[in-house]
Scaffold this motif. Sequence first.
Motif, mmCIF file in Angstrom:
data_model
loop_
_atom_site.group_PDB
_atom_site.id
_atom_site.type_symbol
_atom_site.label_atom_id
_atom_site.label_comp_id
_atom_site.label_asym_id
_atom_site.label_seq_id
_atom_site.Cartn_x
_atom_site.Cartn_y
_atom_site.Cartn_z
ATOM 1 N N GLY A 129 0.779 -1.388 0.025
ATOM 2 C CA GLY A 129 -0.095 0.011 -0.123
ATOM 3 C C GLY A 129 0.858 1.325 -0.009
ATOM 4 O O GLY A 129 1.810 1.353 0.963
ATOM 5 N N THR A 130 0.627 2.184 -1.155
ATOM 6 C CA THR A 130 1.469 3.278 -0.900
ATOM 7 C C THR A 130 1.283 4.240 0.213
ATOM 8 O O THR A 130 2.120 5.022 0.635
ATOM 9 N N GLU A 131 0.177 3.980 0.666
ATOM 10 C CA GLU A 131 -0.440 4.652 2.228
ATOM 11 C C GLU A 131 0.664 4.451 3.058
ATOM 12 O O GLU A 131 0.764 5.295 4.036
ATOM 13 N N ASP A 184 1.905 0.433 -4.298
ATOM 14 C CA ASP A 184 1.187 -0.179 -5.254
ATOM 15 C C ASP A 184 1.870 -0.179 -6.749
ATOM 16 O O ASP A 184 1.180 0.675 -7.646
ATOM 17 N N GLY A 211 -2.635 -6.587 2.327
ATOM 18 C CA GLY A 211 -2.945 -5.769 1.488
ATOM 19 C C GLY A 211 -3.031 -6.008 0.112
ATOM 20 O O GLY A 211 -2.457 -7.044 -0.520
ATOM 21 N N GLY A 212 -3.550 -5.207 -0.786
ATOM 22 C CA GLY A 212 -3.535 -5.283 -2.259
ATOM 23 C C GLY A 212 -4.545 -6.591 -2.735
ATOM 24 O O GLY A 212 -4.114 -6.885 -4.167
ATOM 25 N N ASP A 271 -4.991 -2.655 -6.650
ATOM 26 C CA ASP A 271 -4.649 -3.854 -5.916
ATOM 27 C C ASP A 271 -4.147 -4.857 -6.951
ATOM 28 O O ASP A 271 -4.815 -5.573 -7.507
ATOM 29 N N GLY A 316 -5.312 -6.383 3.941
ATOM 30 C CA GLY A 316 -4.796 -5.606 4.730
ATOM 31 C C GLY A 316 -5.537 -4.800 5.842
ATOM 32 O O GLY A 316 -4.958 -4.190 6.700
#
Length: 415
Positions: A13-15, A48, A71-72, A79, A155
């Motif tokens: 996750g880029t976050e 991502d 995640g993803g 995703d 995630g």
Amino acid sequence: MNRQWKTELIGIGTELLLGQIANTNAQWLSEQLARYGISVYYHIAAGDNRKRLTDIFTTAQSRSNLVIVTGGLGPTEDDLTKEAANELFGQSYRMDETAKEKIEAYYKKNNLSMTSNNYKQAQVFDQAYILENEEGMAPGQIVEYDGVIWVFLPGVPIEMKHLMTDGFFPYLKERYDLPTEIKSEMLRFIGIGESALEDCLSDRIRSQDNPTIAPLASIGEVGVRLTASADTIEEAKEIISEEKEIILSRLGSHYYGSDDSTIEEKVRDLLESKGYTIAAAESLTGGAFINELIHLPGASDVCDGGLVSYTKKAKEKSLGVSPYVTNRYGTISKECAEAMAERVQHIFSSDIGISFTGVGPSSSEGQEPGSLYIGLKIGDQRAYHHFYHMQGAREQVRKRAVKKAYELLFQLLRN
């Protein structure tokens, strides 16, 4: 089958990379895996991006034998976990019917229009072992590929924890020699630093096997987590008890409790057992000391009250500290700390008066940043003080000051 575990945790996750959310999944996973004697070697956070994910997965395949990916697995274009992993696996996909029906039922029940990309969440690897997700849409998957166990999880923390607890660990216990029962106990120490504690236990830490020994530091105190594995919970408890006895024979003077115990609770209990009450005069700490005490059940039996006297005027007018003391010695001085403790004990008719005066992040009255005086007045004894130099920013200094006061009271009341 017995196995030496070399685990890698990959959060997608880029976050995570932007710092918008913390990777609490990795923290929880590491803690749970340690309970089963499974070593974690790597924590990775990845954005991502399909190419970068593929590179990360290829590296993980080459150096680890258990890889847990969180995640993803959602329905959107970013995703990409399954797509990147399949660059490695080269498997076909199939639709997990249970997940598909759950997704369809959700949209129907909520009278929502479902787009076709939502089926992506129900898409699984052809050779995957499926972990049914009772908390969400996307199922978990386990793929054993070329000697490496790959685990793919959503995630969302509540979904991930459910799938690990009810799905992955039972799966692993069926196939590998994991201990039947796990027991942990956190031993809590105060008045000793992490390095000194580790030095005292260095031989035990070097030779640890069962139980494992993990020192953990926090502000003003240190914990030692003991984790034992055995065929029965009683045997695991006995293993911990034997190691605990050895550790306390060396560090017992700093030990105040186990697991969820806090030093504030311990001091409250000691005050109550001796029939003592306490009052506090706080400057630097701004009421933080008394706040820690009064939020505990039964605090009214031991706590008479407190005063925040932040300025020179407040110390003189509210507490009644003599202007002679504040003018000659200053408000940040041993004389002022002792006078504050004496005055607050008198005002509240308490058995113990405690005071705090000091300097935050910038110098004041010629005192260096972090300078702290704690005054104490006990019964009819003469007031006295302790001086410390605290490291850190303002809030860190305040927290360390409060913790140091509870340490002083713990040693005083216990002895």
